[in-house]
Design a protein around this motif. Structure first.
Motif, PDB file in Angstrom:
ATOM      1  N   MET A 216       4.596   5.018  -2.061  1.00 45.35           N
ATOM      2  CA  MET A 216       5.636   4.381  -1.490  1.00 45.35           C
ATOM      3  C   MET A 216       5.549   2.744  -1.717  1.00 45.35           C
ATOM      4  SD  MET A 216       8.557   4.527  -0.106  1.00 45.35           S
ATOM      5  CE  MET A 216       8.511   6.527   0.471  1.00 45.35           C
ATOM      6  N   GLY A 217       4.591   2.210  -1.822  1.00 47.88           N
ATOM      7  CA  GLY A 217       4.528   0.838  -2.120  1.00 47.88           C
ATOM      8  C   GLY A 217       4.928   0.604  -3.522  1.00 47.88           C
ATOM      9  N   SER A 218       4.812   1.563  -4.393  1.00 53.28           N
ATOM     10  CA  SER A 218       5.172   1.479  -6.105  1.00 53.28           C
ATOM     11  C   SER A 218       6.773   1.487  -6.048  1.00 53.28           C
ATOM     12  CB  SER A 218       4.649   2.382  -6.707  1.00 53.28           C
ATOM     13  OG  SER A 218       4.938   3.744  -6.693  1.00 53.28           O
ATOM     14  N   ILE A 219       7.420   2.124  -5.030  1.00 56.57           N
ATOM     15  CA  ILE A 219       8.675   2.457  -5.039  1.00 56.57           C
ATOM     16  C   ILE A 219       9.371   1.147  -4.531  1.00 56.57           C
ATOM     17  CG2 ILE A 219      10.876   3.664  -3.982  1.00 56.57           C
ATOM     18  CD1 ILE A 219       9.445   5.991  -3.914  1.00 56.57           C
ATOM     19  N   VAL A 220       9.043   0.581  -3.573  1.00 57.88           N
ATOM     20  CA  VAL A 220       9.446  -0.620  -2.853  1.00 57.88           C
ATOM     21  C   VAL A 220       9.168  -1.965  -3.645  1.00 57.88           C
ATOM     22  CG1 VAL A 220       9.352  -2.290  -1.045  1.00 57.88           C
ATOM     23  CG2 VAL A 220       9.377   0.318  -0.354  1.00 57.88           C
ATOM     24  N   GLY A 221       7.965  -1.985  -4.327  1.00 60.75           N
ATOM     25  CA  GLY A 221       7.373  -3.031  -5.152  1.00 60.75           C
ATOM     26  C   GLY A 221       8.352  -2.857  -6.339  1.00 60.75           C
ATOM     27  N   GLY A 222       8.371  -1.717  -6.968  1.00 59.83           N
ATOM     28  CA  GLY A 222       9.025  -1.721  -8.422  1.00 59.83           C
ATOM     29  C   GLY A 222      10.396  -2.134  -8.475  1.00 59.83           C
ATOM     30  N   LEU A 223      11.064  -1.578  -7.318  1.00 55.52           N
ATOM     31  CA  LEU A 223      12.644  -1.985  -7.346  1.00 55.52           C
ATOM     32  C   LEU A 223      12.578  -3.438  -6.943  1.00 55.52           C
ATOM     33  CD1 LEU A 223      14.131   1.033  -5.218  1.00 55.52           C
ATOM     34  CD2 LEU A 223      14.001   0.700  -7.557  1.00 55.52           C
ATOM     35  N   TYR A 224      11.952  -4.225  -5.991  1.00 51.38           N
ATOM     36  CA  TYR A 224      11.671  -5.381  -5.732  1.00 51.38           C
ATOM     37  C   TYR A 224      11.559  -6.358  -6.999  1.00 51.38           C
ATOM     38  CZ  TYR A 224      11.630  -9.311  -2.429  1.00 51.38           C
ATOM     39  OH  TYR A 224      11.989 -10.817  -1.761  1.00 51.38           O
ATOM     40  N   ALA A 225      10.591  -5.782  -7.853  1.00 60.41           N
ATOM     41  CA  ALA A 225      10.351  -6.393  -9.236  1.00 60.41           C
ATOM     42  C   ALA A 225      11.476  -6.530 -10.020  1.00 60.41           C
ATOM     43  CB  ALA A 225       9.287  -6.027  -9.519  1.00 60.41           C
TER      44      ALA A 225
ATOM     45  N   SER B  43       0.615  -1.215   0.207  1.00 58.85           N
ATOM     46  CA  SER B  43       0.084  -0.043  -0.013  1.00 58.85           C
ATOM     47  C   SER B  43       0.796   1.488  -0.086  1.00 58.85           C
ATOM     48  CB  SER B  43      -0.755  -0.251   1.247  1.00 58.85           C
ATOM     49  OG  SER B  43      -0.154   0.353   2.538  1.00 58.85           O
ATOM     50  N   GLY B  44       0.015   2.628  -0.160  1.00 57.98           N
ATOM     51  CA  GLY B  44       0.869   3.805  -0.195  1.00 57.98           C
ATOM     52  C   GLY B  44       0.786   4.237   1.294  1.00 57.98           C
ATOM     53  N   GLY B  45       1.526   5.237   1.523  1.00 55.00           N
ATOM     54  CA  GLY B  45       1.591   5.637   3.177  1.00 55.00           C
ATOM     55  C   GLY B  45       2.689   6.488   3.440  1.00 55.00           C
ATOM     56  N   GLY B  46       3.276   7.166   2.326  1.00 51.37           N
ATOM     57  CA  GLY B  46       4.373   8.085   2.680  1.00 51.37           C
ATOM     58  C   GLY B  46       5.574   7.323   3.169  1.00 51.37           C
ATOM     59  N   ALA B  47       6.203   7.897   4.164  1.00 58.28           N
ATOM     60  CA  ALA B  47       7.437   7.374   4.867  1.00 58.28           C
ATOM     61  C   ALA B  47       6.849   6.009   5.492  1.00 58.28           C
ATOM     62  CB  ALA B  47       7.989   8.521   5.908  1.00 58.28           C
TER      63      ALA B  47
END
Length: 733
Positions: free
Chosen positions: A67-76, A36-40
């Motif tokens: 923020m979930g897209s940053i973590v998820g995209g890099l993990y992907a 999910s999103g949620g900033g920091a």
């Protein structure tokens, strides 16, 4: 305890049903991860990933928002939890969030504007409006482009090592937009464009902002991708009650999460494993609590460890899937061609001049990063980013720029003990009449008014020629002291300069220039009780000026490292006299200062200033003046422990040294010492007795609207001197 056992039993039943259906096919059920999103607060996702990796659970699909897209995209694309943890803990979040690009990558002619204004408003078609966002998000865009470099060539997110989707919001239609193709870095940047904080991103004709407005928890999207088992991580804070809505941060959080709250409730029900880190006490901007947030994610994931281990053990019965390919680490690339996209009014040569890289060369990611940052630092672009496309034996570098289409109305504030309070109003117009031009109009509103207008054209000719005209006007009080620093007289000083200048900018740190000036000065007495001679004059000057400047400071104030060097030669004719009375006055100045960073918290600075003026009938305002802490445009040099303009001479040599200690973050104590020698003749600097000393200590704080400094100083030679103080707030102008 009973509820945990019931939940565990239900999960076992669910698994048995799934695996019974799949047994005949012998195909492993696909697992989707939703962040999910949620900033920091989204940094807690990293802690969850650490636990998932421990269990050996395979992840087949990922969806994320903000923020979930940053973590998820890099993990992907192959980043592992340890990589992400290291990345966020080493990140300078203040610089990233507030778009603080390196001062060394700011164009030389733009350095004076850095941090000068506390408010900026776009002017579009003659109308002043509010900005689309507080920051452009350039720093984040560049970081994402850098981190996703290994996936620049992948346009279809299904082709990533783990298929990925992220969610943005079409701010025009109020609809969720599923981003599954294009540039991965741009898609992530669009998903995290918090309204009013970051400027929106336009992709394929849609104006996109943070996906959390509509769908903060994209569970249905991972199911649509093919996931049969869903692990969801929700860091979205539940809606606050009326009593809890008592801070700006909470109201901001609520306003962002309000629209998607009902959708999130529905999405949560579709998760097979729901992980909820306890992050209520944190907010969207708690990036400096990264370590604690990651820990909270790990704690929450361990509460669900039995379910995840059970799932992992059952999935192990299916044929083994290939191991996930780790991310590709790129040390350098061979750039065969460089293409610039998006130029309309700015010269292509100007961009190439700022890049300072060439085709058919090996470049590191850092070299590309700083090259693009220099382009953005020119001040002509809303954004500048890049993409690499593989070709035979190398890559093509595509640089994407968006030119500034609006002009700016800006405001700055300043106060100091000598010049008192000031308000600066600025209007900046780019590409007006001529490509690559900049028109600046400045008005200083204070007890001592001033204004400045300049029009410069960046020609695009190498090595960076700029041609321009400027008009400057200053008005302030000047003082006349006796040899014991007693005030003898006060005068009103008014100075105006018209100049034509040719500037050669060799780099962001070094420039040479020359100008022809027509100058007018008016000096009128205000108070002259102890002066034997009263000055009431009007002067007209014709000046020929040459100068060289080098500036590699990392900051305008509280710099930690860098060098400043400036030299000027000036030939002045007093044209208010008749032709046979022309008597040129020659002025020279050389200033050097170097700052060495000796540790994370200590910096040592040292330097000198040499100034000389010679000629027959030197006008009063062309003498060299020492004293105070102000650095104004002409012939006025700081000297600790001495009053503003209290020392007048024709030759001066000043040595300065300081030790800066960052006691706490952005809070400083600086110990300073000055020594000066003066003389009417040059040799008196070495053999004369005119020596001056000054000692001082400065308490400083870096604030969002500029520096706040309080300096206490003394003159050790003057036994009657009980010391003095100086206050400075904001950037000087």
């Amino acid at each position: 305890m009973k509820s945990l056992e019931i939940r565990h039993s239900l999960f076992i039943c669910f698994l048995l049903l799934i695996f019974a259906c799949k047994a005949a096919e012998l195909s492993r059920p696909k697992v989707g991860l939703v962040l999910s999103g949620g900033g920091a607060k989204g940094l807690a996702h990293i802690g969850v990933l650490k636990v998932i990796e421990e269990t050996g659970l395979p992840i087949d699909y990922i969806t994320g928002t903000s923020m979930g897209s940053i973590v998820g995209g890099l993990y992907a694309i192959g980043y592992r939890a340890a990589d992400l943890e290291k990345l966020v803990l080493e990140q300078n979040w203040d610089d990233l969030i507030f778009d603080k690009i390196s001062r060394r990558n700011i164009s030389f002619e733009e350095k004076n504007d850095l941090g000068r204004y506390i408010a900026s408003f776009p002017i579009d078609k003659g109308r002043v409006s509010l900005p689309a966002g507080l920051v452009a998000g350039q720093k984040i865009s560049m970081l994402l482009a850098d981190l996703t470099m290994s996936a620049h060539h992948i346009e279809d997110f299904n082709q990533l090592p783990i298929p990925f989707r992220c969610i943005a919001t079409d701010i025009e239609k109020g609809e969720a937009v599923i981003l599954d193709h294009g540039s991965l870095s741009e898609a992530i940047r669009a998903s995290l464009s918090i309204p009013s904080a970051f400027t929106p991103i336009e992709l394929e004709g849609q104006l996109l902002v943070d996906g959390g407005l509509i769908r903060n928890f994209p569970v249905t999207d991972v199911i649509d991708m093919g996931a049969e088992l869903v692990i969801g991580v929700d860091v979205g804070t539940p809606l606050y009650s009326k009593k809890e809505l008592n801070t700006l941060t909470r109201i901001m959080n609520q306003s962002i999460g309000l629209l998607g709250a009902e959708d999130t409730r529905k999405q949560r029900k579709r998760c097979d494993i729901l992980i909820e880190p306890e992050v209520e006490k944190y907010n969207l901007m708690s990036f400096n609590d990264a370590a604690a947030l990651i820990e909270q994610g790990e704690i929450a994931a361990r509460k669900m460890l039995p379910e995840m281990e059970l799932l992992a053990s059952h999935l192990a019965n299916f044929p083994r899937q290939p191991d996930l390919i780790p991310r590709t680490i790129i040390d350098s690339v061979y750039v065969k061609e460089i293409y610039i996209q998006g130029l309309r009014n700015v010269s292509r040569n100007l961009v190439y001049g700022k890049l300072k890289i060439s085709r058919n060369s090996w470049l590191t990611p850092d070299q590309i990063f700083f090259a693009i940052e220099r382009v953005y630092g020119s001040g002509f672009f809303e954004s500048a980013t890049y993409k690499l496309e593989p070709v035979a034996d190398g890559v093509q570098l595509f640089i994407r720029v968006i030119e500034k289409t609006t002009d700016l109305l800006r405001f700055g504030l300043h106060y100091d003990s000598d010049m008192k309070s000031s308000l600066l109003a600025n209007a900046c117009f780019r590409n007006l009449l001529i490509q690559g031009s900049k028109l600046d109009l400045n008005l200083r509103i204070s007890e001592f008014e001033g204004w400045e207008s300049s029009y410069f054209i960046h020609t695009g000719w190498k090595p960076g020629f700029a041609l321009g005209y400027a008009y400057l006007h200053d008005n302030f009080e000047i003082f006349l002291y006796d040899h014991e620093s007693m005030l003898m007289a006060t005068y009103d000083y008014s100075n105006s300069v018209n100049q034509i200048e040719l500037l050669t900018i060799f780099s962001n740190s070094f420039a040479l220039g020359g100008s022809i000036q027509l100058e007018n000065t008016r000096i009128k007495p205000i108070l002259t009780p102890y002066s034997s001679e009263e000055i009431d004059e009007n002067y007209e000057y014709l000046n020929f000026v040459g100068h060289a400047d080098f500036d590699s400071y990392d900051r305008t104030y509280f710099a930690r490292k860098g060098v400043k060097l400036s030299g000027q030669v000036k030939l002045t004719y007093n044209i208010s006299k008749t032709l046979d009375e022309y008597s040129p006055v020659k002025s020279y100045s050389l200033r050097y200062n170097e700052i060495l960073e000796i540790s994370d918290r200590f910096s040592l600075s040292g330097g000198f200033t040499a100034a000389k003026v010679s000629g027959k009938d030197i006008p009063p305002d062309y003498y060299v003046y020492l004293g105070g802490l102000l650095e104004l445009r002409k012939g006025l040099y700081p000297l600790l422990g001495h009053k503003f303009m209290s020392v007048m001479t024709t030759n001066a040599l000043i040595f300065t040294s300081s030790l800066q200690w960052e006691v706490f973050k952005e809070k400083y104590i600086t110990f300073r010492a000055d020594y000066a020698r003066t003389g009417e003749l040059l040799e008196e600097l070495y053999r004369g007795n005119n020596s001056y000393y000054g000692l001082g200590i400065t308490l400083g704080i870096s604030t969002p609207v500029g520096p706040l400094e309080y300096t206490m100083m003394i003159n050790p030679d003057n036994k009657k001197d009980k010391g003095s103080s100086f206050i400075n707030f904001g950037y000087r102008f």
